[in-house]
Scaffold this motif. Structure first.
Motif, mmCIF file in Angstrom:
data_model
loop_
_atom_site.group_PDB
_atom_site.id
_atom_site.type_symbol
_atom_site.label_atom_id
_atom_site.label_comp_id
_atom_site.label_asym_id
_atom_site.label_seq_id
_atom_site.Cartn_x
_atom_site.Cartn_y
_atom_site.Cartn_z
ATOM 1 N N ASN A 1 65.391 -3.435 7.736
ATOM 2 C CA ASN A 1 64.915 -2.535 8.797
ATOM 3 C C ASN A 1 63.414 -2.626 9.040
ATOM 4 N N ASN A 2 62.657 -3.151 8.066
ATOM 5 C CA ASN A 2 61.209 -3.200 8.289
ATOM 6 C C ASN A 2 60.655 -4.616 8.377
ATOM 7 N N ILE A 3 61.530 -5.566 8.733
ATOM 8 C CA ILE A 3 61.092 -6.908 9.119
ATOM 9 C C ILE A 3 61.588 -7.158 10.536
ATOM 10 N N GLN A 4 60.757 -7.738 11.358
ATOM 11 C CA GLN A 4 61.159 -8.074 12.726
ATOM 12 C C GLN A 4 60.768 -9.513 13.038
ATOM 13 N N ILE A 5 61.442 -10.082 14.039
ATOM 14 C CA ILE A 5 61.097 -11.417 14.516
ATOM 15 C C ILE A 5 60.782 -11.353 15.998
ATOM 16 N N LEU A 6 59.670 -11.940 16.369
ATOM 17 C CA LEU A 6 59.274 -12.033 17.774
ATOM 18 C C LEU A 6 59.867 -13.332 18.303
ATOM 19 N N SER A 7 60.883 -13.232 19.140
ATOM 20 C CA SER A 7 61.634 -14.414 19.567
ATOM 21 C C SER A 7 61.357 -14.740 21.031
ATOM 22 N N PRO A 8 61.632 -15.996 21.450
ATOM 23 C CA PRO A 8 61.329 -16.389 22.830
ATOM 24 C C PRO A 8 62.261 -15.795 23.882
ATOM 25 N N ASN A 9 63.541 -15.536 23.518
ATOM 26 C CA ASN A 9 64.483 -14.991 24.499
ATOM 27 C C ASN A 9 65.719 -14.458 23.791
ATOM 28 N N THR A 10 66.582 -13.781 24.537
ATOM 29 C CA THR A 10 67.756 -13.133 23.944
ATOM 30 C C THR A 10 68.818 -14.137 23.491
ATOM 31 N N VAL A 11 68.926 -15.271 24.179
ATOM 32 C CA VAL A 11 69.881 -16.298 23.753
ATOM 33 C C VAL A 11 69.486 -16.829 22.377
ATOM 34 N N PHE A 12 68.199 -17.040 22.183
ATOM 35 C CA PHE A 12 67.691 -17.490 20.886
ATOM 36 C C PHE A 12 68.018 -16.458 19.808
ATOM 37 N N GLU A 13 67.891 -15.177 20.128
ATOM 38 C CA GLU A 13 68.195 -14.110 19.172
ATOM 39 C C GLU A 13 69.652 -14.207 18.715
ATOM 40 N N ASP A 14 70.553 -14.452 19.663
ATOM 41 C CA ASP A 14 71.971 -14.586 19.319
ATOM 42 C C ASP A 14 72.218 -15.873 18.542
ATOM 43 N N TYR A 15 71.520 -16.935 18.915
ATOM 44 C CA TYR A 15 71.697 -18.246 18.284
ATOM 45 C C TYR A 15 71.388 -18.203 16.788
ATOM 46 N N ILE A 16 70.394 -17.415 16.387
ATOM 47 C CA ILE A 16 69.991 -17.365 14.971
ATOM 48 C C ILE A 16 70.675 -16.238 14.196
ATOM 49 N N SER A 17 71.570 -15.504 14.857
ATOM 50 C CA SER A 17 72.089 -14.258 14.278
ATOM 51 C C SER A 17 72.995 -14.450 13.069
ATOM 52 N N ASN A 18 73.468 -15.671 12.802
ATOM 53 C CA ASN A 18 74.368 -15.896 11.664
ATOM 54 C C ASN A 18 73.644 -16.292 10.389
ATOM 55 N N VAL A 19 72.404 -16.742 10.506
ATOM 56 C CA VAL A 19 71.737 -17.369 9.361
ATOM 57 C C VAL A 19 71.543 -16.397 8.206
ATOM 58 N N LEU A 20 70.959 -15.240 8.466
ATOM 59 C CA LEU A 20 70.715 -14.279 7.386
ATOM 60 C C LEU A 20 72.012 -13.743 6.778
ATOM 61 N N PRO A 21 73.010 -13.349 7.582
ATOM 62 C CA PRO A 21 74.282 -12.925 6.980
ATOM 63 C C PRO A 21 74.926 -14.006 6.115
ATOM 64 N N GLU A 22 74.794 -15.283 6.490
ATOM 65 C CA GLU A 22 75.328 -16.368 5.666
ATOM 66 C C GLU A 22 74.687 -16.383 4.284
ATOM 67 N N MET A 23 73.435 -15.919 4.226
ATOM 68 C CA MET A 23 72.712 -15.909 2.945
ATOM 69 C C MET A 23 72.811 -14.558 2.244
ATOM 70 N N GLY A 24 73.708 -13.705 2.736
ATOM 71 C CA GLY A 24 73.956 -12.435 2.066
ATOM 72 C C GLY A 24 72.990 -11.328 2.433
ATOM 73 N N GLU A 25 72.216 -11.513 3.512
ATOM 74 C CA GLU A 25 71.258 -10.496 3.929
ATOM 75 C C GLU A 25 71.673 -9.893 5.267
ATOM 76 N N GLU A 26 71.250 -8.661 5.496
ATOM 77 C CA GLU A 26 71.515 -8.023 6.776
ATOM 78 C C GLU A 26 70.613 -8.632 7.845
ATOM 79 N N ASN A 27 71.097 -8.670 9.082
ATOM 80 C CA ASN A 27 70.272 -9.187 10.167
ATOM 81 C C ASN A 27 69.086 -8.271 10.431
ATOM 82 N N ILE A 28 68.034 -8.839 10.978
ATOM 83 C CA ILE A 28 66.843 -8.067 11.317
ATOM 84 C C ILE A 28 66.748 -7.904 12.827
ATOM 85 N N LYS A 29 65.924 -6.973 13.259
ATOM 86 C CA LYS A 29 65.753 -6.730 14.687
ATOM 87 C C LYS A 29 64.862 -7.797 15.310
#
Length: 685
Positions: free
Chosen positions: A246-274
């Motif tokens: 909840n207290n880490i964020q990523i400044l991303s270029p666009n919303t498609v990119f946000e969706d594109y990277i959305s699996n990486v952290l859960p694959e590593m056992g972490e919750e997604n960030i905003k």
């Protein structure tokens, strides 16, 4: 590896999977227990709520929340453990410490349940030996203490669906064949984690200390986004008492990119960030002021149509404007304020005394100077005013300070600042230009102060080349936390200016570290050679050897274009690629080709409102393709009349460097100069 070793590893794997299955059963029982307990507690609460006093209600709520917290802990452990059934580990190291030999396996998550071997989480300090160390004397760091060890062996292991595929000895780095095999895969709808093939230079960045402001200049395809996401996972693991999702964020270029990277952290056992982006930040800010501002895509399109970088835009994207504007405000603010005597009934503070306070604190932001003046007025009023009333006095001072400055002072100051440097302020239609939005916000911070997002403890900034030093100055005010910043000046539309700005960026941050990585893992060598020729890049080391050569097609009509696209699709049909992108120079060209193809082929697009990356054939403007990669990239109009300036060649470089396996370039009449040069080189070879 000999048959006895393979037999041993298969036995170890069988024991591991059995232990994992046993652990899953235990966790499933615990999950059911906590869920039933929570539901029972909730039911009893509602059955007895009318008979409870406030203390009993609060106690019941506390018990319920604690039970649900326990449930979520078990739920996450179960989710991570279930993933181990497919591949519990991917690496193995054998070390000798204090005269004792020990075999350690490395996986996405740690596991220490006999009879399974000791499986280390890839983020554990000792796991760095797998990525960084050579066989022999080695060391790793645990809580700032250097631990020395003997690394006896290192192995790369591939397990799929619970079956051992191979185990290979590796020495200095992960075996090249394994890396090449991993890089040859097709794209998927989402980005995947790459923990099994993290390279040494990437690992060094991922494991940097939490409080360090890390600035990474990396060439296209060097794995910057993967580094960023794996660094987040590393920080969440190593700083779990301080940080959470909840207290880490990523400044991303666009919303498609946000969706594109959305699996990486859960694959590593972490919750997604905003995720956030600068367009949202400025829209929210200027919405309150009832003003419209260009978004980044609109600025990009405007610059493309100009086909050059004008002196005012170049200056506004430089690091020089930051100090120039700060000095201008400090040195000139006194010329824009109206100070007079402060009079309230029995108390008077003369203008000269107020000016004295102002000059004493003139190095502070103006809003702080006003607070100092207010403090002096409150104190002296309390001492000298016989009828002193704190509330009335405060209102009187607020009224007085309100009229110290004229309306729209921020715009007045900015216009005069630009005039002093030989420029004028102009809107784009009825909108504030993108490059003007941030100097105005810096002026607002000086005049009134900007609110900070203090709940964010770490910020990741991707595609840093798209942000000016002025934007980073504002970002530091909005997010006063440590940052991981990644990008590539070569993917900026004005690379020369961006290169200078990025190299000087560390001056805006305390405790910063500037690093460069120049190995490209995305594009094959053959495609990379053309990309680097287009982008005039000599600093790129291509990791993927060989590959498909770029193909060019000369056409004379729209009908030929459609037939060429059909031919390309037929050529790659057997590869079952998920993503094939026709990447255009700008939005206008995107709309043109989308309309041309939509009645003859199934085709989709990505725009500012898109949320996900579609499968199949898409038409997308270059700007919207940033941060993404595609199995095949088609440039629909690589003609000399379409790309005829350094400015536009850079746009073409961004587009072509999105390709993994195939690059196709179509042109009419004459190819653009970089492509013409490439074709000539191919003839000579």
């Amino acid at each position: 590896m000999d048959s006895d070793q393979v037999k041993h590893e298969k036995l170890v794997l069988d024991e591991t999977l059995q232990a994992v299955q046993n652990k899953i059963k235990i966790l499933q029982e615990e999950k059911t227990y906590y869920l039933d307990k929570g539901l029972k507690n909730r039911a009893e609460f509602w059955d007895s709520i009318t008979d409870m006093d406030d203390v009993e209600k609060a106690l019941n709520k506390t018990i319920y929340n604690e039970t649900m917290d326990d449930y979520m802990v078990v739920f996450r452990m179960l989710r991570n453990t279930e993933k181990m059934l497919d591949s519990p580990y991917y690496g193995k190291i054998k070390i000798k410490e204090d005269g004792k030999e020990q075999e350690l396996y490395i996986g996405l998550t740690g596991f220490n349940t006999p009879p399974a071997p000791f499986i280390l989480d890839w983020r554990a300090p000792i796991s760095s030996l797998f990525y960084d160390a050579e066989v022999g004397k080695a060391e790793y760091v645990v809580e700032d203490e250097v631990k020395k060890t003997d690394l006896l062996s290192k192995n790369q292991i591939k397990i799929e669906k619970g079956k051992l595929q191979y185990i290979i000895d590796s020495s200095l780095k992960i075996d090249d064949e394994i890396l090449q095999e991993a890089l040859s895969h097709n794209t998927s709808e989402k980005m995947r984690n790459v923990v099994a093939t993290i390279q040494k230079e990437q690992n060094n960045i991922i494991r940097l200390p939490y409080k360090t402001n890390v600035i990474v200049q990396g060439v296209a395809g060097s794995g910057k986004t993967s580094i960023a996401l794996h660094r987040i996972a590393f920080l969440l693991y190593r700083q779990r008492n301080i940080l959470n999702s909840n207290n880490i964020q990523i400044l991303s270029p666009n919303t498609v990119f946000e969706d594109y990277i959305s699996n990486v952290l859960p694959e590593m056992g972490e919750e997604n960030i905003k995720s956030i982006n600068f367009d949202r930040i400025i829209n929210d800010y200027y919405y309150e002021l009832k003003q419209e501002v260009e978004n980044k895509a609109e600025q990009y399109e405007r610059l493309l149509h100009l086909r050059k970088l004008t002196p005012d835009i170049s200056y506004k994207n430089s690091i020089q404007i930051v100090s120039d504007l700060e000095n201008f405000l400090k040195e000139n603010i006194f010329n824009y304020i109206y100070l007079s005597d402060f009079v309230k009934e029995n108390f008077v503070m003369e203008k000269e005394s107020i000016i004295e306070v102002f000059k004493t604190y003139q190095d502070l932001p103006f809003w702080q100077i006003k607070n100092k003046i207010k403090g002096q007025l409150m104190v002296k009023s309390a001492l000298w005013d016989f009828d002193y009333n704190e509330h009335k006095t405060n209102l009187a001072i607020e009224r007085y300070l309100k009229y110290v400055t004229p309306k729209n002072l921020n715009l007045i100051l900015y216009k005069d600042f630009l005039k002093a440097h030989g420029f004028t302020f102009q809107k784009s239609g009825n909108k504030i230009k993108y490059e003007d939005a941030f100097p105005l916000m810096l002026i607002d911070n000086y005049l009134t102060g900007l609110s900070s997002f203090t709940s964010v403890q770490h910020l990741v900034v991707d595609e840093m080349q798209d942000y000016s030093p002025m934007q980073f100055k504002v970002l530091n005010i909005l997010y006063p936390c440590s940052k991981t910043i990644l990008g590539d000046y070569g993917q900026s539309i004005c690379p020369k200016e961006s290169k200078v700005a990025i190299e000087q960026l560390h001056s805006l941050f305390d405790n910063s570290l500037y690093l460069t990585i120049n190995r490209c893992y995305r594009t094959s060598e053959e495609i990379g050679n053309l990309c680097n020729l287009i982008g005039d890049r000599q600093d790129v080391v291509m990791v993927r050897k060989g590959g498909n050569k770029p193909q060019t097609f000369k056409i004379n009509s729209n009908n030929e274009f459609i037939e060429t696209i059909k031919s390309i699709l037929k050529q790659v049909e057997s590869k079952q690629y998920k993503n094939i992108a026709i990447i255009t120079k700008d939005q206008e060209e995107c709309d043109y080709y989308l309309n041309l193809l939509k009645d003859v082929l199934p085709v989709e697009t990505i725009n500012a409102k898109s949320v996900t990356l579609p499968n199949g054939l898409i038409v997308v403007p270059s700007f919207q393709s940033k941060g993404l990669e595609f199995d095949c990239v088609i440039i629909p109009n690589a003609s000399a009349e379409n790309y005829c300036s350094e400015f536009e060649y850079q746009n073409l470089y961004i587009s072509t460097s999105r390709a993994l396996h195939h690059l196709f370039l179509i042109y009419k009449n004459q190819p653009c100069k970089p492509l013409e040069k490439y074709l000539l080189m191919q003839k000579q070879n």
